[in-house]
Design a protein around this motif. Structure first.
Motif, PDB file in Angstrom:
ATOM      1  N   TYR A  18       0.806  -1.228   0.000  1.00  0.00           N
ATOM      2  CA  TYR A  18       0.000   0.000   0.000  1.00  0.00           C
ATOM      3  C   TYR A  18       0.828   1.262   0.000  1.00  0.00           C
ATOM      4  O   TYR A  18       0.327   2.352  -0.217  1.00  0.00           O
ATOM      5  N   CYS A  19       2.129   1.128   0.250  1.00  0.00           N
ATOM      6  CA  CYS A  19       2.925   2.304   0.618  1.00  0.00           C
ATOM      7  C   CYS A  19       3.720   2.873  -0.556  1.00  0.00           C
ATOM      8  O   CYS A  19       4.433   2.152  -1.252  1.00  0.00           O
ATOM      9  N   GLN A  66      10.701   9.884  11.974  1.00  0.00           N
ATOM     10  CA  GLN A  66      10.067   8.796  11.211  1.00  0.00           C
ATOM     11  C   GLN A  66      10.845   8.576   9.935  1.00  0.00           C
ATOM     12  O   GLN A  66      11.447   9.502   9.397  1.00  0.00           O
ATOM     13  N   ARG A 117       2.806   0.710  13.882  1.00  0.00           N
ATOM     14  CA  ARG A 117       1.422   0.291  13.616  1.00  0.00           C
ATOM     15  C   ARG A 117       1.350  -1.198  13.294  1.00  0.00           C
ATOM     16  O   ARG A 117       2.214  -1.722  12.588  1.00  0.00           O
ATOM     17  N   GLU A 130      -1.059  -2.172  11.556  1.00  0.00           N
ATOM     18  CA  GLU A 130      -1.711  -1.992  10.237  1.00  0.00           C
ATOM     19  C   GLU A 130      -3.089  -2.652  10.181  1.00  0.00           C
ATOM     20  O   GLU A 130      -4.056  -2.040   9.771  1.00  0.00           O
ATOM     21  N   MET A 145      -4.758   1.007   9.596  1.00  0.00           N
ATOM     22  CA  MET A 145      -5.318   1.785   8.489  1.00  0.00           C
ATOM     23  C   MET A 145      -6.804   1.448   8.369  1.00  0.00           C
ATOM     24  O   MET A 145      -7.203   0.299   8.590  1.00  0.00           O
ATOM     25  N   PRO A 178      -7.245   6.979   7.739  1.00  0.00           N
ATOM     26  CA  PRO A 178      -7.775   6.356   6.527  1.00  0.00           C
ATOM     27  C   PRO A 178      -6.667   5.844   5.607  1.00  0.00           C
ATOM     28  O   PRO A 178      -5.608   6.472   5.501  1.00  0.00           O
ATOM     29  N   TYR A 179      -6.917   4.710   4.991  1.00  0.00           N
ATOM     30  CA  TYR A 179      -6.048   4.246   3.908  1.00  0.00           C
ATOM     31  C   TYR A 179      -6.296   5.133   2.705  1.00  0.00           C
ATOM     32  O   TYR A 179      -7.440   5.449   2.372  1.00  0.00           O
ATOM     33  N   LEU A 180      -5.206   5.548   2.043  1.00  0.00           N
ATOM     34  CA  LEU A 180      -5.313   6.364   0.835  1.00  0.00           C
ATOM     35  C   LEU A 180      -4.531   5.698  -0.280  1.00  0.00           C
ATOM     36  O   LEU A 180      -3.363   5.346  -0.097  1.00  0.00           O
ATOM     37  N   LEU A 228       3.768   8.572   1.310  1.00  0.00           N
ATOM     38  CA  LEU A 228       3.230   7.247   1.596  1.00  0.00           C
ATOM     39  C   LEU A 228       1.950   7.046   0.793  1.00  0.00           C
ATOM     40  O   LEU A 228       1.601   5.947   0.410  1.00  0.00           O
ATOM     41  N   TYR A 229       1.239   8.165   0.552  1.00  0.00           N
ATOM     42  CA  TYR A 229      -0.009   8.144  -0.212  1.00  0.00           C
ATOM     43  C   TYR A 229      -0.077   9.435  -1.003  1.00  0.00           C
ATOM     44  O   TYR A 229       0.701  10.372  -0.758  1.00  0.00           O
TER      45      TYR A 229
HETATM   46  N1  5AD Z   1      -2.467   5.216   3.168  1.00  0.00           N
HETATM   47  C1  5AD Z   1      -2.571   5.499   4.477  1.00  0.00           C
HETATM   48  N2  5AD Z   1      -1.607   5.241   5.364  1.00  0.00           N
HETATM   49  C2  5AD Z   1      -0.473   4.697   4.909  1.00  0.00           C
HETATM   50  N3  5AD Z   1       0.653   4.327   5.549  1.00  0.00           N
HETATM   51  C3  5AD Z   1       1.509   3.829   4.642  1.00  0.00           C
HETATM   52  N4  5AD Z   1       0.966   3.870   3.420  1.00  0.00           N
HETATM   53  C4  5AD Z   1      -0.271   4.393   3.555  1.00  0.00           C
HETATM   54  C5  5AD Z   1      -1.339   4.670   2.677  1.00  0.00           C
HETATM   55  N5  5AD Z   1      -1.243   4.401   1.365  1.00  0.00           N
HETATM   56  C6  5AD Z   1       0.799   4.382   6.995  1.00  0.00           C
HETATM   57  C7  5AD Z   1       1.076   2.988   7.573  1.00  0.00           C
HETATM   58  C8  5AD Z   1       2.426   3.139   8.233  1.00  0.00           C
HETATM   59  C9  5AD Z   1       2.500   4.622   8.495  1.00  0.00           C
HETATM   60  C10 5AD Z   1       3.874   5.151   8.674  1.00  0.00           C
HETATM   61  O1  5AD Z   1       1.887   5.189   7.364  1.00  0.00           O
HETATM   62  O2  5AD Z   1       0.084   2.677   8.551  1.00  0.00           O
HETATM   63  O3  5AD Z   1       2.576   2.394   9.416  1.00  0.00           O
END
Ligand code: 5AD
Length: 353
Positions: free
Chosen positions: A58-59, A96, A152, A154, A195, A225-227, A307-308
């Motif tokens: 996801y990252c 970080q 996390r 996750e 997430m 939120p996941y992005l 990351l997103y």
């Molecule tokens: N969307 C949201 N959170 C993310 N992280 C990494 N990629 C994404 C994403 N696409 C978060 C993860 C990680 C933190 C540093 O960033 O939960 O642990």
């Protein structure tokens, strides 16, 4: 008093709307103000490097993403950012970065921790968010001056974890759990989180995540939120996602419920909330969160730590935007606690027992 919920109750509350949602938010706000007050603690976020040995699906800074430039801040840049945080009375910083565990890296972090402690007369609190490490490394960094650590989980569901990570020993749910134990053993205030709104994730998964955080008796939580990020394998499942607004709302429900379940922990209003809505973090602060992490990474490197997508706060941390942030924090009924570490009261309570 901390609330105890069943899984069906949590599922119901995660989905609630209207009057019930309003009540949930009001109750969470009241519990926060009664237990830990309306203070917001600042952590100046320094993204020290986007070089990463991991390949999380996801990252945006995963190892296999060759689309992004890579950087590592110099010692001077890191120390200057720490000085900025100290002189602007942030109280604490977070270091970080992408995950590395080679000794050149771990020893450098140790050295930097000592220098930051020294140059701030021991006044700056330091949180680390540098991924999975050995027990020895965690202890070394703890002794050098870091006292809080974020890692996390996750997702607390190992099957979902396996769907969003490569299948190898380098990406193991069990190792992640073990590391959380190591962190506790090393004497840190331990933070974890999940997430929210991942593909394949159910509301029941999220309910179980909340119970996981409570059962782990965690001191601090960062969840958001996941992005989706276009240069990651998980992007192909974007058609399965809730709308970003729905993910934001679900995240706010998670924060409010967790505050009711764990009244004295620190809960961060995460940057991903702000990516969906400019005042997303303030909304979380209003209904239960008590920590914000303004980005103070030198702006030249900030765009590379993605990351997103749509990551906000390109100019954040600068003086003007801090004044804006302070104003919006006041507007949501909270006040900034300048110059304080803002440790987790939960940690104090559990270590006294
Ligand atoms: N969307 C949201 N959170 C993310 N992280 C990494 N990629 C994404 C994403 N696409 C978060 C993860 C990680 C933190 C540093 O960033 O939960 O642990």
């Amino acid at each position: 008093m901390k609330k105890v919920y069943s899984i069906p109750e949590l599922v119901h509350l995660l989905n609630c709307e209207g009057e019930e949602e309003k009540n949930l938010y009001n109750e969470a706000k009241e519990v926060k103000n009664k237990t830990i007050g309306n203070f917001v603690y600042l952590r100046g976020l320094i993204e020290i490097s986007n070089i990463c040995t991991k390949d999380c699906l996801y990252c945006g800074i995963r190892k296999s993403n060759t689309d992004t430039g890579r950087y590592s801040l110099t010692d001077e840049e890191i120390l200057d950012a720490a000085t900025f945080a100290h002189t602007h009375r942030f109280g604490s910083i977070v270091l970080q970065g992408g995950e590395r565990s080679d000794s050149a890296f771990t020893n450098r972090v140790t050295r930097l921790l000592r220098q930051i402690k020294q140059q701030s007369n021991g006044e700056l609190g330091i949180t680390l968010s540098l991924g999975e490490q050995s027990l020895e490394t965690y202890k070394q960094w703890r002794e050098a001056g870091a006292h809080r650590y974020l890692l996390r989980i996750e997702s607390s569901n190992p099957e979902l974890y396996a769907r969003i990570h490569p299948h190898d020993t380098h990406h193991s749910h069990d190792t992640r759990l073990k590391c959380l134990e190591y962190l506790r053993e090393s004497g840190y205030q331990v933070g974890t989180g999940v997430m929210i709104g991942l593909p394949f994730q159910t509301t029941e998964d999220l309910a179980k995540d909340l119970l996981f955080l409570q059962n782990m008796d965690i001191d601090m939580v960062g969840m958001g939120p996941y992005l989706e990020h276009h240069a990651t394998p998980l992007y192909q499942y974007r058609h399965l996602l809730l709308s970003q607004q729905q993910r934001l709302r679900l995240s706010l429900h998670m924060v409010a419920l967790l505050r009711l379940m764990m009244p004295d922990i620190n809960i961060a209003a995460t940057t991903a909330l702000q990516a969906i809505e400019p005042e997303g973090r303030e909304k979380a602060l209003e209904i239960g969160a008590n920590v914000v992490m303004p980005n103070i990474t030198p702006t030249t490197n900030r765009t590379l730590y993605k990351l997103y997508e749509n990551k906000p706060g390109v100019h954040e941390g600068a003086k003007e935007s801090m004044l804006q942030l302070e104003k919006s924090i006041l507007r949501c009924g909270c006040q900034v606690a300048y110059g304080e570490w803002g440790d987790s009261q939960h940690f104090a309570h559990r270590t006294k027992e």
